[in-house]
Design a protein around this motif. Structure first.
Motif, short mmCIF file in Angstrom:
data_model
loop_
_atom_site.label_atom_id
_atom_site.label_comp_id
_atom_site.label_asym_id
_atom_site.label_seq_id
_atom_site.Cartn_x
_atom_site.Cartn_y
_atom_site.Cartn_z
N GLN A 10 0.82 -1.21 0.00
CA GLN A 10 0.00 0.00 0.00
C GLN A 10 0.85 1.26 0.00
N ASN A 11 2.00 1.21 0.70
CA ASN A 11 2.88 2.38 0.78
C ASN A 11 4.30 1.92 1.11
N TYR A 22 11.43 -1.57 -4.72
CA TYR A 22 10.54 -0.49 -4.33
C TYR A 22 10.53 0.52 -5.47
N THR A 32 8.49 4.13 -7.45
CA THR A 32 7.61 5.29 -7.38
C THR A 32 6.70 5.23 -8.60
N ARG A 62 6.93 3.59 1.10
CA ARG A 62 7.74 4.64 1.71
C ARG A 62 7.66 4.62 3.23
N LEU A 63 6.82 3.77 3.79
CA LEU A 63 6.72 3.70 5.24
C LEU A 63 8.06 3.29 5.84
#
Length: 159
Positions: free
Chosen positions: A23-24, A59, A61, A26-27
């Motif tokens: 979901q994210n 990971y 973007t 960047r956490l």
């Protein structure tokens, strides 16, 4: 069958961590731990193991194609002629170097490959077909399907 293999190698905590990162990404580890109601060190160790074992590949973007003037999306079906192992490998090697092609799948059926192509507009895509795809050796047939509206686009895998 595949779900059973996942259950054997991943426990519920691993799956919870993967869902959270999906979901994210960047956490921070601290944020992942809090979201999963787990302590920091075990979450850090689990993430490193999931990366090492290849469950987490990388990971990324996600960019807005429309804002970057690459929102004209085309699915391009490709048939090679003739088709053999070397011709297929050469085609794949060539396709991986073409930046407009963001995805490529070897498929069954009438065509051999399905390409996802991002371009700024129809004119650009026409030139792309003629000058880039058209220059690939052993390219037999191309069929273009233009995306009119994106209804669903998920980057993750349902687990």
């Amino acid at each position: 069958m595949a779900e059973n293999n996942i259950i054997e190698t991943l426990d519920e905590k691993d799956i919870m961590i993967l869902r959270t990162l999906q979901q994210n990404a960047r956490l921070t580890v601290k944020q992942v731990a809090a979201a999963c109601h787990l302590s920091l060190t075990p979450v850090f160790e689990r993430i490193k193991r999931l990366e090492r074992e290849g469950y987490i590949k990388r990971y990324i973007t996600v960019l807005d194609a429309e804002k970057l003037h690459r929102g004209f999306v085309v699915f391009c079906s490709v048939k090679l002629s003739p088709l053999n192992k070397q011709i297929a490998q050469d085609f794949c090697d060539t396709i991986t170097e073409i930046p407009e092609v963001t995805e490529c799948y070897n498929i069954s059926g009438r065509y051999d490959y399905l390409l996802k192509v991002h371009s700024p507009n129809m004119k650009y895509y026409q030139e792309f077909v003629l000058n880039v795809l058209g220059a690939i050796p052993n390219l037999g047939t191309i069929e273009s399907t233009f995306v009119m509206e994106e209804v669903k686009h998920q980057f993750g895998v349902s687990i």
